[in-house]
Design a protein around this motif. Structure first.
Motif, PDB file in Angstrom:
ATOM      1  N   VAL A   9      45.150  30.219  23.241  1.00 35.66           N
ATOM      2  CA  VAL A   9      44.178  30.682  22.257  1.00 35.66           C
ATOM      3  C   VAL A   9      44.725  30.253  20.905  1.00 35.66           C
ATOM      4  CG1 VAL A   9      42.961  32.639  21.269  1.00 35.66           C
ATOM      5  CG2 VAL A   9      43.558  32.648  23.705  1.00 35.66           C
ATOM      6  N   GLY A  10      44.050  29.317  20.262  1.00 39.36           N
ATOM      7  CA  GLY A  10      44.600  28.733  19.049  1.00 39.36           C
ATOM      8  C   GLY A  10      45.894  28.029  19.413  1.00 39.36           C
ATOM      9  N   GLU A  11      46.990  28.489  18.834  1.00 43.74           N
ATOM     10  CA  GLU A  11      48.300  27.912  19.153  1.00 43.74           C
ATOM     11  C   GLU A  11      49.162  28.868  19.964  1.00 43.74           C
ATOM     12  OE1 GLU A  11      50.226  26.052  15.862  1.00 43.74           O
ATOM     13  OE2 GLU A  11      48.351  25.188  15.131  1.00 43.74           O
ATOM     14  N   GLN A  12      48.589  29.991  20.403  1.00 43.05           N
ATOM     15  CA  GLN A  12      49.336  30.971  21.180  1.00 43.05           C
ATOM     16  C   GLN A  12      49.028  30.816  22.658  1.00 43.05           C
ATOM     17  OE1 GLN A  12      47.925  34.288  18.416  1.00 43.05           O
ATOM     18  NE2 GLN A  12      49.920  35.029  19.119  1.00 43.05           N
ATOM     19  N   LYS A  13      50.069  30.924  23.489  1.00 35.88           N
ATOM     20  CA  LYS A  13      49.906  30.873  24.941  1.00 35.88           C
ATOM     21  C   LYS A  13      50.096  32.278  25.510  1.00 35.88           C
ATOM     22  CE  LYS A  13      51.383  26.124  25.724  1.00 35.88           C
ATOM     23  NZ  LYS A  13      50.095  25.574  25.968  1.00 35.88           N
ATOM     24  N   PHE A  14      49.281  32.589  26.513  1.00 37.66           N
ATOM     25  CA  PHE A  14      49.349  33.897  27.162  1.00 37.66           C
ATOM     26  C   PHE A  14      49.334  33.728  28.669  1.00 37.66           C
ATOM     27  CE2 PHE A  14      47.232  34.567  23.124  1.00 37.66           C
ATOM     28  CZ  PHE A  14      47.970  35.615  22.599  1.00 37.66           C
ATOM     29  N   GLU A  69      30.125  31.258  25.815  1.00 38.37           N
ATOM     30  CA  GLU A  69      30.266  30.373  26.969  1.00 38.37           C
ATOM     31  C   GLU A  69      30.972  29.069  26.634  1.00 38.37           C
ATOM     32  OE1 GLU A  69      26.444  29.520  28.630  1.00 38.37           O
ATOM     33  OE2 GLU A  69      25.684  28.639  26.780  1.00 38.37           O
ATOM     34  N   ASN A  70      31.012  28.711  25.348  1.00 36.51           N
ATOM     35  CA  ASN A  70      31.729  27.508  24.909  1.00 36.51           C
ATOM     36  C   ASN A  70      33.177  27.808  24.536  1.00 36.51           C
ATOM     37  OD1 ASN A  70      29.473  25.723  25.163  1.00 36.51           O
ATOM     38  ND2 ASN A  70      28.624  26.749  23.360  1.00 36.51           N
ATOM     39  N   LYS A  71      33.599  29.048  24.798  1.00 36.07           N
ATOM     40  CA  LYS A  71      34.958  29.520  24.536  1.00 36.07           C
ATOM     41  C   LYS A  71      35.279  29.558  23.042  1.00 36.07           C
ATOM     42  CE  LYS A  71      36.250  27.944  29.060  1.00 36.07           C
ATOM     43  NZ  LYS A  71      36.826  26.886  29.831  1.00 36.07           N
ATOM     44  N   ILE A  72      34.259  29.844  22.250  1.00 38.61           N
ATOM     45  CA  ILE A  72      34.392  30.018  20.806  1.00 38.61           C
ATOM     46  C   ILE A  72      34.457  31.518  20.517  1.00 38.61           C
ATOM     47  CG2 ILE A  72      33.301  29.586  18.553  1.00 38.61           C
ATOM     48  CD1 ILE A  72      34.103  27.016  20.042  1.00 38.61           C
ATOM     49  N   VAL A  73      35.394  31.920  19.654  1.00 38.41           N
ATOM     50  CA  VAL A  73      35.525  33.333  19.294  1.00 38.41           C
ATOM     51  C   VAL A  73      34.267  33.800  18.583  1.00 38.41           C
ATOM     52  CG1 VAL A  73      36.791  34.976  17.859  1.00 38.41           C
ATOM     53  CG2 VAL A  73      38.034  33.187  19.073  1.00 38.41           C
ATOM     54  N   ILE A  74      33.726  34.927  19.056  1.00 37.34           N
ATOM     55  CA  ILE A  74      32.565  35.499  18.377  1.00 37.34           C
ATOM     56  C   ILE A  74      32.841  36.873  17.778  1.00 37.34           C
ATOM     57  CG2 ILE A  74      30.885  34.185  19.703  1.00 37.34           C
ATOM     58  CD1 ILE A  74      30.402  36.833  21.305  1.00 37.34           C
ATOM     59  N   HIS A  75      33.916  37.533  18.261  1.00 37.31           N
ATOM     60  CA  HIS A  75      34.203  38.872  17.733  1.00 37.31           C
ATOM     61  C   HIS A  75      35.624  39.274  18.107  1.00 37.31           C
ATOM     62  CE1 HIS A  75      33.027  42.703  16.038  1.00 37.31           C
ATOM     63  NE2 HIS A  75      33.481  43.336  17.099  1.00 37.31           N
ATOM     64  N   LYS A  76      36.219  40.134  17.273  1.00 36.05           N
ATOM     65  CA  LYS A  76      37.567  40.646  17.520  1.00 36.05           C
ATOM     66  C   LYS A  76      37.624  42.094  17.067  1.00 36.05           C
ATOM     67  CE  LYS A  76      40.908  39.739  14.583  1.00 36.05           C
ATOM     68  NZ  LYS A  76      42.009  39.185  13.796  1.00 36.05           N
ATOM     69  N   ASN A 105      46.843  38.966  14.034  1.00 33.65           N
ATOM     70  CA  ASN A 105      46.704  39.557  12.707  1.00 33.65           C
ATOM     71  C   ASN A 105      45.908  38.674  11.770  1.00 33.65           C
ATOM     72  OD1 ASN A 105      48.028  42.015  13.143  1.00 33.65           O
ATOM     73  ND2 ASN A 105      50.006  41.003  13.003  1.00 33.65           N
ATOM     74  N   GLY A 106      45.856  37.388  12.051  1.00 37.88           N
ATOM     75  CA  GLY A 106      45.099  36.462  11.237  1.00 37.88           C
ATOM     76  C   GLY A 106      43.902  35.960  12.010  1.00 37.88           C
ATOM     77  N   ASN A 107      43.604  34.693  11.841  1.00 40.85           N
ATOM     78  CA  ASN A 107      42.499  34.085  12.574  1.00 40.85           C
ATOM     79  C   ASN A 107      42.869  33.911  14.036  1.00 40.85           C
ATOM     80  OD1 ASN A 107      40.902  33.859  10.323  1.00 40.85           O
ATOM     81  ND2 ASN A 107      41.666  31.837   9.802  1.00 40.85           N
ATOM     82  N   VAL A 108      41.887  34.050  14.870  1.00 36.19           N
ATOM     83  CA  VAL A 108      42.062  33.834  16.302  1.00 36.19           C
ATOM     84  C   VAL A 108      41.505  32.454  16.600  1.00 36.19           C
ATOM     85  CG1 VAL A 108      41.425  34.607  18.599  1.00 36.19           C
ATOM     86  CG2 VAL A 108      41.720  36.278  16.764  1.00 36.19           C
ATOM     87  N   GLY A 109      42.273  31.649  17.322  1.00 35.74           N
ATOM     88  CA  GLY A 109      41.769  30.345  17.722  1.00 35.74           C
ATOM     89  C   GLY A 109      40.876  30.466  18.937  1.00 35.74           C
ATOM     90  N   ASP A 110      40.117  29.445  19.185  1.00 34.54           N
ATOM     91  CA  ASP A 110      39.282  29.419  20.371  1.00 34.54           C
ATOM     92  C   ASP A 110      40.137  29.088  21.586  1.00 34.54           C
ATOM     93  OD1 ASP A 110      37.103  29.874  18.668  1.00 34.54           O
ATOM     94  OD2 ASP A 110      36.922  27.728  18.267  1.00 34.54           O
ATOM     95  N   ILE A 111      39.612  29.369  22.771  1.00 34.69           N
ATOM     96  CA  ILE A 111      40.338  29.064  24.002  1.00 34.69           C
ATOM     97  C   ILE A 111      40.346  27.558  24.195  1.00 34.69           C
ATOM     98  CG2 ILE A 111      40.317  29.289  26.514  1.00 34.69           C
ATOM     99  CD1 ILE A 111      39.094  32.012  26.245  1.00 34.69           C
TER     100      ILE A 111
END
Length: 111
Positions: A9-14, A69-76, A105-111
């Motif tokens: 997600v963005g530059e973070q791996k989970f 469905e396009n793996k774009i962040v819509i809400h947090k 804490n900042g912006n969330v990247g897309d998947i």
């Protein structure tokens, strides 16, 4: 719970556990008392809709991120144990990611 799927997600791996069946989605992270670092649960729905989350029987504070469905962040949202309000995103989603609170804490990247 097995965390054997890796997502970025963005530059973070989970490492995530997947919730795909209605029973898995309903249970989610209920009754868990800890969440390993950089891990979480990815809810995968069959179709886009206004999928909601609540914290019933969830003991871990969470960052919850909805994706379309396009793996774009819509809400947090940050959600805390004991809060039984149903949180619904303003747009339809197909995926929901739950990770430890303050992971994003900042912006969330897309998947």
């Amino acid at each position: 719970m097995i965390y054997n799927n890796i997502i970025t997600v963005g530059e973070q791996k989970f490492k995530v556990s997947l919730a795909k069946t209605p029973a898995q989605i309903e249970k989610g992270l209920m009754f868990k008392t800890e969440l390993p670092k950089n891990s979480g649960m990815l809810f995968i729905y069959k179709y886009e809709d206004y999928h909601w989350i609540w914290m019933k029987n969830t003991y871990i504070p969470l960052d919850v991120v909805w994706f379309d469905e396009n793996k774009i962040v819509i809400h947090k949202e940050k959600l805390y144990p004991g809060d039984l309000k149903k949180v619904t995103p303003p747009e339809k989603s197909k995926y929901i990611l739950e990770v430890a609170v303050n992971t994003f804490n900042g912006n969330v990247g897309d998947i």
